[in-house]
Motif scaffolding. Structure first.
Motif, PDB file in Angstrom:
ATOM      1  N   THR A 254       0.838  -1.200   0.000  1.00 18.28           N
ATOM      2  CA  THR A 254       0.000   0.000   0.000  1.00 18.28           C
ATOM      3  C   THR A 254       0.873   1.251   0.000  1.00 18.28           C
ATOM      4  O   THR A 254       0.645   2.189  -0.784  1.00 18.28           O
ATOM      5  CB  THR A 254      -0.924   0.009   1.240  1.00 18.28           C
ATOM      6  OG1 THR A 254      -1.564  -1.268   1.325  1.00 18.28           O
ATOM      7  CG2 THR A 254      -1.975   1.087   1.155  1.00 18.28           C
ATOM      8  N   ASP A 255       1.904   1.277   0.863  1.00 20.13           N
ATOM      9  CA  ASP A 255       2.818   2.420   0.943  1.00 20.13           C
ATOM     10  C   ASP A 255       3.605   2.604  -0.351  1.00 20.13           C
ATOM     11  O   ASP A 255       3.812   3.724  -0.815  1.00 20.13           O
ATOM     12  CB  ASP A 255       3.817   2.229   2.104  1.00 20.13           C
ATOM     13  CG  ASP A 255       3.153   2.390   3.457  1.00 20.13           C
ATOM     14  OD1 ASP A 255       2.097   3.054   3.528  1.00 20.13           O
ATOM     15  OD2 ASP A 255       3.685   1.849   4.453  1.00 20.13           O
ATOM     16  N   ALA A 258       1.312   4.195  -2.939  1.00 18.21           N
ATOM     17  CA  ALA A 258       0.382   5.224  -2.455  1.00 18.21           C
ATOM     18  C   ALA A 258       0.463   6.500  -3.293  1.00 18.21           C
ATOM     19  O   ALA A 258      -0.559   7.131  -3.582  1.00 18.21           O
ATOM     20  CB  ALA A 258       0.694   5.534  -0.993  1.00 18.21           C
ATOM     21  N   ASN A 259       1.658   6.865  -3.710  1.00 17.48           N
ATOM     22  CA  ASN A 259       1.829   8.126  -4.445  1.00 17.48           C
ATOM     23  C   ASN A 259       1.921   7.921  -5.962  1.00 17.48           C
ATOM     24  O   ASN A 259       2.481   8.745  -6.671  1.00 17.48           O
ATOM     25  CB  ASN A 259       3.101   8.833  -3.945  1.00 17.48           C
ATOM     26  CG  ASN A 259       3.075   9.033  -2.444  1.00 17.48           C
ATOM     27  OD1 ASN A 259       2.024   9.287  -1.862  1.00 17.48           O
ATOM     28  ND2 ASN A 259       4.232   8.889  -1.795  1.00 17.48           N
ATOM     29  N   THR A 260       1.395   6.787  -6.425  1.00 17.97           N
ATOM     30  CA  THR A 260       1.461   6.508  -7.867  1.00 17.97           C
ATOM     31  C   THR A 260       0.059   6.572  -8.475  1.00 17.97           C
ATOM     32  O   THR A 260      -0.939   6.775  -7.760  1.00 17.97           O
ATOM     33  CB  THR A 260       2.044   5.103  -8.128  1.00 17.97           C
ATOM     34  OG1 THR A 260       1.102   4.137  -7.618  1.00 17.97           O
ATOM     35  CG2 THR A 260       3.376   4.923  -7.436  1.00 17.97           C
ATOM     36  N   PRO A 263      -2.722   3.162  -7.075  1.00 17.07           N
ATOM     37  CA  PRO A 263      -2.695   2.810  -5.647  1.00 17.07           C
ATOM     38  C   PRO A 263      -3.335   1.440  -5.394  1.00 17.07           C
ATOM     39  O   PRO A 263      -4.164   0.985  -6.185  1.00 17.07           O
ATOM     40  CB  PRO A 263      -3.504   3.931  -4.986  1.00 17.07           C
ATOM     41  CG  PRO A 263      -4.346   4.499  -6.064  1.00 17.07           C
ATOM     42  CD  PRO A 263      -3.627   4.293  -7.359  1.00 17.07           C
ATOM     43  N   ASP A 319       8.872   0.648  -6.882  1.00 14.50           N
ATOM     44  CA  ASP A 319       7.696   1.530  -6.911  1.00 14.50           C
ATOM     45  C   ASP A 319       7.317   1.980  -8.323  1.00 14.50           C
ATOM     46  O   ASP A 319       6.322   2.671  -8.517  1.00 14.50           O
ATOM     47  CB  ASP A 319       7.914   2.746  -6.000  1.00 14.50           C
ATOM     48  CG  ASP A 319       9.146   3.551  -6.400  1.00 14.50           C
ATOM     49  OD1 ASP A 319       9.957   3.028  -7.188  1.00 14.50           O
ATOM     50  OD2 ASP A 319       9.300   4.690  -5.915  1.00 14.50           O
ATOM     51  N   GLY A 392       5.761   6.562   1.485  1.00 15.71           N
ATOM     52  CA  GLY A 392       5.880   5.694   0.301  1.00 15.71           C
ATOM     53  C   GLY A 392       7.010   4.700   0.421  1.00 15.71           C
ATOM     54  O   GLY A 392       7.336   4.212   1.515  1.00 15.71           O
TER      55      GLY A 392
END
Lengths: 444, 44
Positions: A254-255, A258-260, A263, A319, A392
């Motif tokens: 999740t982390d 998260a900023n992609t 999610p 990521d 993240g």
């Protein structure tokens, strides 16, 4: 109590299901989390308190495997499986009483202490016997059993959930669920007690050896060899690296994303955890069987070397690609499972079959150590990175670098493993005496 | 009259099938539940 010797014509393919009946049962330990929320609400417990039975059970697993290994070797697999059955099932029955009377200490004592002894003795109970029945494929044989330990949680998790839904999540519902668990596991494990046999040593039984083969080392002597401690480091590092991901799999994915633009939802994260469980289980049978073909030292080179590479890939590119992240994590978890399943065969290669179960039990202290070390590293670092305002994927970067370092240490320790010096070997007359003890077959 | 050593051992195949079914059935149930959950990674 003398070990149950196989009658003429006994098939060695009856031994893996005997082992599986025990390992599939005791693997339930990893599904303890199903009982946590109902216990917390029914008995007013905190999260830390509700984890106590599981934590004590894992401590007892390590202790009973380490200290009970010699007894298991002396009394044989049927004795060990009987002890495992009685302790594991009694643990549930005591817990049922604890839930019914709302005495939480009884649940801790029952599931954690008594049940934990069942876990440790049950875990090592079939290992030595399987290796003796499958001298040609020890990795595959122990892989089947130890895969069962991973599979136990897959069965127990949905089964226990359904039971709590049926009986209710209050204290009486939990008590009935514990009672049913105890009785069902007693019946299920009894197959192992009834079927398990050690091979005759006076004549080969479908691939089993006629005598003890290769150098034999006692459990006491094994502890004085550098090989044992090199393997201890190898197992500890491999397990630490696996637990590092397993422990925080859901929040980690999740982390990471998260900023992609893609999610990961809560249910998708649960799917990721399930996928890792499948990889863990598949690795136990798949990699362990592969070790029979390419050798134990080489397979650990793969676990530790390629494992470090997978961690590096996640740290550098994880990521940017969800499939890459999932694939690398699955490979790491398959190596984690493979490491557990291959180590009994590695021990057999180095120390022989004489007291391999007892030696394996002592080596499992590496697992207990890793069980503390892995989550500690990942959680402590992630918490501190969060305090520093990071988010993240960067929450885990340092953890991954540490994991790579640990895997490299394990890789180096594996390179130091050499055949055991002859001064540690058991003298030949002892082997003959051991053979003589096993010559009285049991009626079918 | 044949002695003991000339008697063929009993056929173990039914027992082997039963034993593997005993452990295989719950494992198949666990795997089915696992697949159900895992697919959520791609659909959820």
């Amino acid at each position: 109590m003398s070990p149950p010797v196989a009658p003429a014509g006994w098939s060695r393919w009856l031994v893996p299901p005997a082992a599986l009946s025990v390992h599939l049962s005791i693997g339930q330990a990893y599904a303890w989390s199903v009982f946590k929320p109902p216990l917390e609400s029914a008995l007013g417990l905190s999260g830390t308190e509700s984890a106590l039975p599981f934590q004590l059970a894992i401590v007892m697993l390590g202790l009973s495997a380490a200290f009970g290994g010699t007894l298991v070797e002396r009394n044989g697999p049927r004795w060990a499986m009987t002890v495992a059955l009685v302790c594991f099932s009694s643990g549930f029955l005591i817990s049922a009483l604890g839930a019914a009377t709302e005495q939480y200490w009884l649940i801790v004592l029952g599931y954690g202490f008594v049940g934990g002894i069942g876990l440790g003795i049950g875990y090592i109970s079939p290992v030595s016997t399987l290796i003796k029945w499958f001298p040609d494929r020890p990795g595959m044989a122990t892989g089947i059993a130890i895969m069962g330990f991973g599979g136990g949680a897959l069965i127990a998790s949905p089964w226990s959930t359904q039971m709590l839904q049926s009986f209710g999540s209050d204290s009486s519902g939990i008590a009935v669920a514990f009672l049913v668990h105890g009785l069902t596991y007693a019946v299920f494990m009894s197959l192992g007690v009834l079927l398990v046999r050690v091979p005759r040593t006076d004549r080969p039984v479908q691939g089993a050896p006629s005598t003890l083969q290769g150098p034999q080392v006692s459990a006491g002597s094994a502890l004085r060899t550098p090989q044992f401690w090199c393997l201890w480091v190898v197992l500890c590092m491999n397990v630490t690296a696996g637990i590092g991901i397993l422990e925080k799999a859901a929040p980690m994915i999740t982390d990471f994303f998260a900023n992609t633009s893609t999610p990961v939802s809560v249910s998708a994260a649960a799917g990721f955890v399930a996928l890792l469980s499948a990889a863990n289980m598949a690795g136990r049978i798949g990699w362990s069987s592969t070790s029979d073909l390419i050798g134990r030292k080489n397979i650990y080179r793969v676990y530790l070397g390629v494992g470090a590479l997978m961690y590096a890939l996640i740290a550098l590119f994880g990521d940017s690609s969800k499939p890459l992240f999932v694939l690398c994590a699955m490979v790491i978890l398959s190596f984690y499972g493979g490491g557990f399943a291959t180590v009994p065969a590695y021990l057999k290669d180095l120390f022989g079959t004489y007291q391999v179960g007892a030696i394996h039990g002592r080596l499992l202290t590496a697992w207990s150590t890793a069980g503390v070390l892995g989550p500690l590293i990942v959680n402590w670092i992630a918490d501190h990175q969060k305090e520093d305002g990071k988010s993240g994927a960067s929450l885990y970067s340092l953890s991954f670098v540490i994991m790579i370092g640990l895997l490299v240490i394990g890789f180096v320790a594996n390179e130091f493993v050499r055949p055991v010096h002859a001064r540690h070997h058991v003298p030949a007359p002892r082997e003959e005496a051991l053979d003589a003890e096993r010559q009285q077959p049991e009626s079918a | 009259m044949p002695n003991d050593s000339s008697q063929s051992p009993p056929d173990r195949r039914p027992l082997i099938a039963f034993a593997w079914l005993w452990v295989g059935a719950p494992l198949a149930y666990g795997l089915y539940e696992l697949v159900q959950k895992a697919t959520k990674l791609f659909t959820g």
